[in-house]
Design a protein around this motif. Structure first.
Motif, short mmCIF file in Angstrom:
data_model
loop_
_atom_site.label_atom_id
_atom_site.label_comp_id
_atom_site.label_asym_id
_atom_site.label_seq_id
_atom_site.Cartn_x
_atom_site.Cartn_y
_atom_site.Cartn_z
N LEU A 51 -21.97 18.87 30.01
CA LEU A 51 -21.27 17.75 29.37
C LEU A 51 -20.03 18.23 28.63
N GLY A 52 -20.12 19.38 27.97
CA GLY A 52 -18.96 19.93 27.29
C GLY A 52 -17.83 20.20 28.27
N ALA A 53 -18.18 20.77 29.42
CA ALA A 53 -17.18 21.05 30.46
C ALA A 53 -16.60 19.75 31.01
N MET A 54 -17.45 18.75 31.18
CA MET A 54 -16.98 17.45 31.68
C MET A 54 -15.98 16.82 30.70
N LEU A 55 -16.32 16.82 29.42
CA LEU A 55 -15.47 16.17 28.42
C LEU A 55 -14.19 16.97 28.17
N ALA A 56 -14.24 18.27 28.41
CA ALA A 56 -13.05 19.11 28.24
C ALA A 56 -12.17 19.10 29.48
N GLY A 57 -12.67 18.51 30.57
CA GLY A 57 -11.91 18.45 31.81
C GLY A 57 -11.93 19.75 32.60
N THR A 58 -12.92 20.60 32.35
CA THR A 58 -12.99 21.89 33.04
C THR A 58 -14.10 21.95 34.09
N LEU A 59 -14.87 20.87 34.23
CA LEU A 59 -15.90 20.84 35.27
C LEU A 59 -15.20 20.84 36.63
N PRO A 60 -15.66 21.67 37.59
CA PRO A 60 -14.94 21.82 38.86
C PRO A 60 -14.87 20.56 39.71
N ARG A 61 -15.70 19.57 39.43
CA ARG A 61 -15.62 18.32 40.18
C ARG A 61 -15.90 17.14 39.25
N GLY A 62 -15.46 15.96 39.65
CA GLY A 62 -15.66 14.78 38.84
C GLY A 62 -17.11 14.32 38.85
N THR A 63 -17.46 13.45 37.90
CA THR A 63 -18.82 12.92 37.83
C THR A 63 -18.76 11.40 37.86
N SER A 64 -19.72 10.80 38.55
CA SER A 64 -19.86 9.35 38.53
C SER A 64 -20.56 8.97 37.22
N PRO A 65 -20.47 7.71 36.78
CA PRO A 65 -21.19 7.29 35.58
C PRO A 65 -22.69 7.58 35.66
N ARG A 66 -23.27 7.40 36.84
CA ARG A 66 -24.71 7.64 36.98
C ARG A 66 -25.03 9.14 36.86
N ALA A 67 -24.16 9.99 37.44
CA ALA A 67 -24.38 11.43 37.32
C ALA A 67 -24.21 11.88 35.87
N ALA A 68 -23.21 11.33 35.19
CA ALA A 68 -23.01 11.66 33.77
C ALA A 68 -24.22 11.23 32.96
N ALA A 69 -24.76 10.05 33.28
CA ALA A 69 -25.94 9.56 32.57
C ALA A 69 -27.11 10.53 32.70
N VAL A 70 -27.26 11.10 33.90
CA VAL A 70 -28.35 12.06 34.12
C VAL A 70 -28.13 13.31 33.27
N LEU A 71 -26.88 13.77 33.15
CA LEU A 71 -26.59 14.95 32.33
C LEU A 71 -26.93 14.71 30.86
N TYR A 72 -26.55 13.53 30.35
CA TYR A 72 -26.88 13.21 28.95
C TYR A 72 -28.39 13.13 28.76
N ALA A 73 -29.07 12.51 29.72
CA ALA A 73 -30.53 12.43 29.65
C ALA A 73 -31.17 13.80 29.78
N LEU A 74 -30.61 14.65 30.66
CA LEU A 74 -31.12 16.01 30.85
C LEU A 74 -31.02 16.81 29.55
N ASP A 75 -29.91 16.67 28.85
CA ASP A 75 -29.73 17.36 27.57
C ASP A 75 -30.88 17.01 26.62
N ARG A 76 -31.26 15.74 26.58
CA ARG A 76 -32.36 15.34 25.69
C ARG A 76 -33.71 15.79 26.24
N MET A 77 -33.89 15.72 27.57
CA MET A 77 -35.15 16.17 28.16
C MET A 77 -35.38 17.66 27.87
N GLU A 78 -34.31 18.46 28.00
CA GLU A 78 -34.40 19.89 27.70
C GLU A 78 -34.67 20.12 26.21
N SER A 79 -34.30 19.17 25.38
CA SER A 79 -34.46 19.29 23.93
C SER A 79 -35.78 18.70 23.43
N ARG A 80 -36.63 18.24 24.35
CA ARG A 80 -37.82 17.50 23.97
C ARG A 80 -38.76 18.32 23.07
#
Length: 220
Positions: A51-80
């Motif tokens: 997510l940090g790379a995505m928001l900084a514009g350094t992720l090597p490819r773009g993300t769809s809203p659904r893919a971004a949603a999974v990344l945000y959810a993944l961050d919380r799942m990993e933090s469970r």
């Protein structure tokens, strides 16, 4: 006794981090144990790093809203496990952004007639598939766009970007749609109980301690 889960929500620059810290400070002053959990956890999880790379514009490819949603959810799942341990050790856990943030931002990036379905899909992903607990109360910090933009410029340096505004913060249209989504979620009671707290009075920013006190009063 179960830990009370309080989510502080709002668009970028709403004052969530400040309010979260002050709410914890005021709760501790009353003898309650409390801790802030901030999302995304940019340096703690794979999802947060992406997510940090995505928001900084350094992720090597773009993300769809659904893919971004999974990344945000993944961050919380990993933090469970971290979240459950924090809940076990405290009377109140204060979230600086939680599930509703994912819903508000990703729904703001699809067509208007797809927004409700996107929000429902994210809620099911996070609370269903990833088994994350729903908040007991979500507080929407209602901050006008012009004031929020000024507060973003005052933010401390972020771990993921050197720019004044990240990709989401720089998109003023997105920020306006996010505010609309938050107001709609609060009105509909998505994810549970909501309260709206205005961060301005007579056109001027309210004192952060006063805002925090209003939030603490909602818990009582």
């Amino acid at each position: 006794m179960m830990s009370f889960l309080l989510a502080i929500e709002g668009a970028d620059g709403a004052g969530k981090a400040t309010a979260s810290a002050l709410v914890v400070e005021q709760l501790r002053a009353t003898g309650r144990t409390a801790e802030v959990v901030s999302f995304p956890r940019y340096t703690e999880t794979v999802g947060g790093w992406a997510l940090g790379a995505m928001l900084a514009g350094t992720l090597p490819r773009g993300t769809s809203p659904r893919a971004a949603a999974v990344l945000y959810a993944l961050d919380r799942m990993e933090s469970r496990d971290h979240l459950l341990a924090t809940m076990a050790a405290n009377d109140v856990v204060v979230f600086d952004r939680y599930i509703a943030s994912n819903m508000a931002y990703q729904a703001a990036q699809v067509a208007a007639d797809e927004a409700d379905a996107m929000m429902a899909w994210i809620a099911d992903l996070e609370t269903g598939s990833f088994a994350l607990p729903r908040p007991d109360l979500s507080v929407y910090l209602d901050t006008p766009a012009a004031i929020a933009r000024g507060l973003i410029l005052k933010k401390r340096k972020r771990s993921y970007t050197d720019d004044a505004f990240d990709a989401y913060e720089a998109d003023t249209g997105l920020q306006d749609r996010v505010r609309t989504n938050y107001a709609a979620m609060a009105k509909a009671g998505l994810l549970g109980q909501w309260a709206t707290v205005s961060t301005v009075s007579d056109g001027a920013s309210r004192l952060p301690a006063e805002i925090a006190a209003e939030i603490v009063a909602l818990l009582d």
